[in-house]
Design an enzyme around this catalytic site. Structure first.
Site, short mmCIF file in Angstrom:
data_model
loop_
_atom_site.label_atom_id
_atom_site.label_comp_id
_atom_site.label_asym_id
_atom_site.label_seq_id
_atom_site.Cartn_x
_atom_site.Cartn_y
_atom_site.Cartn_z
N LYS A 190 70.29 76.79 34.44
CA LYS A 190 71.25 75.84 33.86
C LYS A 190 70.75 75.42 32.48
CE LYS A 190 71.52 71.34 33.72
NZ LYS A 190 72.12 71.15 32.40
N CYS A 239 58.48 69.60 21.45
CA CYS A 239 57.74 68.76 22.41
C CYS A 239 56.27 68.65 22.08
CB CYS A 239 57.94 69.32 23.81
SG CYS A 239 57.57 71.06 23.91
N GLU A 259 57.69 59.04 22.75
CA GLU A 259 58.10 60.27 22.06
C GLU A 259 59.39 59.99 21.28
OE1 GLU A 259 59.73 63.42 24.52
OE2 GLU A 259 58.47 64.86 23.46
N GLU A 292 57.57 70.79 32.68
CA GLU A 292 57.15 70.86 31.27
C GLU A 292 57.84 69.71 30.56
OE1 GLU A 292 55.02 73.10 30.08
OE2 GLU A 292 54.93 74.44 31.80
P1 NAD Z 1 66.58 65.80 29.37
O1 NAD Z 1 65.56 65.55 30.40
O2 NAD Z 1 67.58 64.76 29.10
O3 NAD Z 1 67.39 67.13 29.71
C1 NAD Z 1 66.76 68.37 29.98
C2 NAD Z 1 67.56 69.13 31.00
O4 NAD Z 1 67.53 68.39 32.22
C3 NAD Z 1 69.03 69.29 30.64
O5 NAD Z 1 69.45 70.56 31.07
C4 NAD Z 1 69.70 68.20 31.47
O6 NAD Z 1 71.03 68.53 31.79
C5 NAD Z 1 68.84 68.20 32.71
N1 NAD Z 1 68.82 66.96 33.48
C6 NAD Z 1 69.04 65.70 33.05
N2 NAD Z 1 68.92 64.83 34.08
C7 NAD Z 1 68.61 65.57 35.18
C8 NAD Z 1 68.36 65.27 36.55
N3 NAD Z 1 68.40 64.02 37.02
N4 NAD Z 1 68.05 66.29 37.39
C9 NAD Z 1 67.99 67.55 36.95
N5 NAD Z 1 68.25 67.90 35.67
C10 NAD Z 1 68.54 66.92 34.79
O7 NAD Z 1 65.76 66.16 28.06
P2 NAD Z 1 66.33 66.58 26.65
O8 NAD Z 1 66.66 65.33 25.92
O9 NAD Z 1 67.37 67.62 26.79
O10 NAD Z 1 65.07 67.33 26.02
C11 NAD Z 1 64.10 66.67 25.32
C12 NAD Z 1 62.86 66.46 26.17
O11 NAD Z 1 62.36 67.71 26.61
C13 NAD Z 1 61.75 65.85 25.36
O12 NAD Z 1 61.12 64.85 26.12
C14 NAD Z 1 60.79 67.01 25.13
O13 NAD Z 1 59.47 66.66 24.91
C15 NAD Z 1 60.95 67.79 26.39
N6 NAD Z 1 60.51 69.18 26.19
C16 NAD Z 1 59.34 69.58 26.78
C17 NAD Z 1 58.89 70.87 26.61
C18 NAD Z 1 57.61 71.35 27.24
O14 NAD Z 1 57.41 72.56 27.34
N7 NAD Z 1 56.74 70.46 27.71
C19 NAD Z 1 59.62 71.76 25.83
C20 NAD Z 1 60.80 71.32 25.25
C21 NAD Z 1 61.25 70.02 25.44
#
Ligand code: NAD
Length: 473
Positions: free
Chosen positions: A170, A279, A379, A245
Site C-alpha cells: 500500500k 528520514c 522531527e 522504519e
Molecule cells: P505516516 O506514518 O503518516 O504514513 C506512512 C504510511 O503509513 C502511509 O502509507 C499511511 O497511509 C500509513 N498509515 C498511516 N496511519 C496508519 C495506521 N494507523 N496503520 C497503518 N498504516 C498507517 O508518515 P508520513 O508522513 O507519510 O511519512 C513521513 C514519516 O516517515 C517521517 O516520520 C519519516 O521520518 C518516516 N520515514 C522513515 C524512513 C525510514 O526508513 N526510517 C524512511 C522514510 C520516511
C-alpha cells in the site's frame, strides 16, 4: 490527469468494490494530477489471499529463476525510467533534473543487487548432523510513506521477492504513481499471479487490515513513529514479524580540526536535499562554540545557493513540500523555533521569492538552538537545519545521543580515524563519516524509537528469511 481506477490483485487489474476515490495534488501547481480508486476491506483481503496462494509456488521456485525475473524487472524499470521520473515530479514536486539520481537509479540497482543475493537462499549450512536452511517468511504486507516512493517500495519488494516471499503493498495516499508503474512492470515481465499485489487506501482504514490479518506473516512499515506503533499493536495478536522504519532527528558532529567549509557544505546540502523530507537527514548540526560564527556565515551562504521553484526548471535544486499538510507542519515548527528563542539565520515562513503558488518553504536555518527546544527534539521533515554548539567533544556526543530517535548520525573530523572513534559512540543505526553518501550495501534502520528493522544490504534480506534447522538421526 491520470485516473487510477484499478487495483492489481492476483495478476489482474480489478475494479475496487467500493466507490471511493482520492485526489492527488501536484504540490508545485496545487492542481489535481491524479485520482485513485480506493480499496475496501474485501479488496485487501482478496489481495492477501492471492499472496497466500501464490506463496506456495513462488517460495519453491528455484532462486535462479526468481533472479531471472527480477533482472527482467530491472530492465523494464530502465525502459520506464522517464515514467518513473515523471511520477516523482508530478506527485512530489521533485526537481526533474535531479529526480533520476535521487529516486530512480538506486531502486534499479537494488533489483539487480537482490537478484544476485537470491541465490544465497539455497545455501545449506551443515553442522555435524544439523542442516540449517533459509526459508522465506511468507506473505508480507508493506505500508510506505510518500517521501521516497519508489526507493521505499523497492527496498522492501526486492529482498522479499529474492527470498521467495509474496507481497501486498500500500503506497502513501499522496504518491500512488510509482507503485502503479511497478505493478505494470511486474505484470509485463510475467511475475506469477499473486506474487505482487497493489492496493490503495488511507492508512488509518486499510493499514490495520494489512497489519492485523492472520494470513499475513510479516508487516514492514515505513513512516511516522506514531503510525508505526499502531501497526505493531495491530500485528501483535497474530505474532507477526514487524519491521519498523520510523522517524529521525539525526545529529551531525563537526569537530574543531575538521575542514569546516567542506563539513558545513555537506551538512547544509544534506538537510536541503529532497526539500528536507528525508528520514535520515542530519538535522542537528553540532559545532564547536569557537567555530560558531564561521559556521553560521558559511551555512547562510550555502542555503542561499539553493534555487527554489518550478520542478520543471533546469536550474531548480529544491521543489515544494509534498503536500499542503506537510508545508503547514513545517511552518508551525519554524514559528515554534522563533518563539522558543532560537535565532533565525536564514529562511522563515514567507513564500520563497519567484513563486506565487505551490507548497514551498524557504531553506531555513536556526542557530543558538539548545537540546531542550522542540525544534531540536521533534522531527520537522522539511528544509530546516538546527545549529547547536558544544564546548568539548564529550558534550557533543551527549547532545547527539540525547534524543528519542536513533536513525542516523554524521561526523566530520580531522580524518577518518578520529571520526570513527566518535562514530562508535553515537547511538544510531548509521553514521555518515567525512561527507559520505547512501550505500546500498549499508544496512539502514534505527535504534530507539527510529525503528527495529534493517533495510538494504544483506541484512535487509535477512528480514524476509526464516531459519529452519533439520536434525538428522
Ligand atoms: P505516516 O506514518 O503518516 O504514513 C506512512 C504510511 O503509513 C502511509 O502509507 C499511511 O497511509 C500509513 N498509515 C498511516 N496511519 C496508519 C495506521 N494507523 N496503520 C497503518 N498504516 C498507517 O508518515 P508520513 O508522513 O507519510 O511519512 C513521513 C514519516 O516517515 C517521517 O516520520 C519519516 O521520518 C518516516 N520515514 C522513515 C524512513 C525510514 O526508513 N526510517 C524512511 C522514510 C520516511
Amino acid at each position: 490527469m491520470k485516473v487510477i481506477s484499478e487495483l492489481y490483485i492476483n495478476g489482474k487489474w480489478q475494479t475496487p468494490t467500493a466507490d471511493h476515490t482520492l485526489t492527488v495534488i501536484n504540490p508545485a501547481t496545487q492542481v489535481p494530477c491524479a485520482t485513485v480508486s480506493l480499496s475496501n476491506k474485501g479488496d485487501v483481503e482478496s489481495a492477501i489471499l492471492a499472496a497466500r496462494e501464490a506463496f506456495k509456488g513462488w517460495s519453491m521456485t528455484p532462486a535462479k529463476d526468481r533472479a531471472v525475473l527480477m533482472n527482467a524487472v530491472a530492465d523494464e524499470m530502465e525502459n520506464r525510467y522517464d515514467d518513473l521520473v515523471d511520477a516523482h515530479v508530478m506527485t512530489m514536486g521533485c526537481p526533474k533534473k535531479i529526480t533520476g539520481a535521487f529516486h530512480v537509479d538506486c531502486p534499479i540497482e537494488a533489483m539487480r543487487y537482490y537478484a544476485k543475493l537470491a541465490l544465497q537462499m539455497e545455501e545449506v549450512e551443515e553442522k555435524g548432523s544439523v542442516l540449517i536452511y533459509k526459508e522465506a517468511v511468507g506473505v508480507c504486507a508493506f505500508i510506505n510513506p510518500w517521501n521516497y516512493p519508489l526507493h521505499q517500495l523497492i527496498g522492501k519488494v526486492a529482498p522479499a521477492l529474492a527470498a521467495g516471499c509474496t507481497v501486498v503493498t500500500k503506497p502513501a495516499e499522496q504518491t500512488p504513481l510509482a507503485d502503479l508503474i511497478m505493478a505494470e512492470i511486474f505484470h509485463k515481465v510475467g511475475l506469477p499471479a499473486g506474487v505482487f499485489n497493489l492496493v490503495f487506501g488511507h492508512g488509518s482504514e486499510i493499514g490495520p487490515i494489512l497489519s492485523g490479518h492472520p494470513q499475513v506473516d510479516m508487516v514492514s512499515f515505513t513512516g511516522s513513529t506514531v503510525a508505526g506503533i499502531e501497526v505493531a499493536k495491530a500485528a501483535a495478536p497474530t505474532v507477526k514479524r514487524v519491521c519498523q522504519e520510523l522517524g529521525g532527528k539525526s545529529a551531525y558532529i563537526i569537530t574543531e580540526d575538521a575542514d569546516i567549509a567542506a563539513a558545513v557544505r555537506y551538512g547544509v546540502e544534506d538537510v536541503m536535499g529532497n526539500t528536507g523530507q528525508t528520514c535520515n537527514a542530519l538535522t542537528r548540526m553540532l559545532v564547536p562554540s569557537r567555530c560558531y560564527q564561521q559556521v553560521a556565515d558559511l551555512a547562510i551562504s550555502i542555503a542561499q545557493e539553493q534555487v527554489v521553484g518550478d520542478p520543471l526548471n533546469e536550474a531548480t535544486t529544491m521543489g515544494p513540500m509534498s503536500s499542503k499538510r506537510q508545508k503547514e507542519a513545517v511552518l508551525k515548527y519554524i514559528r515554534e523555533g522563533v518563539a522558543e528563542g532560537a535565532q533565525l539565520l536564514v529562511g522563515g515562513t514567507d513564500m520563497p521569492g519567484g513563486v506565487d503558488k505551490g507548497f514551498y518553504v524557504k531553506p531555513t536555518i536556526f542557530s543558538r538552538v539548545t537540546s531542550d527546544m522542540v525544534i531540536a527534539r521533534e522531527e520537522i521533515f522539511g528544509p530546516v537545519l538546527c545549529i547547536l554548539t558544544y564546548d568539548c567533544l564529550q558534550e557533543a556526543i551527549d547532545i547527539a545521543n540525547d534524543s528519542e530517535y536513533g536513525l542516523s548520525s554524521g561526523v566530520f573530523a580531522k580524518d577518518k580515524v578520529s571520526a570513527l572513534n566518535i562514530a562508535r559512540q553515537l547511538r544510531a543505526g548509521q553514521c555518515y563519516v567525512q561527507g559520505s553518501y547512501f550505500s546500498i550495501d549499508a544496512p539502514f534502520g534505527g535504534y530507539k524509537q527510529s525503528g527495529n528493522g534493517r533495510e538494504w544490504g544483506a541484512e535487509g534480506m535477512s528480514e524476509y528469511i526464516e531459519t529452519k534447522a533439520v536434525i538428522c538421526g
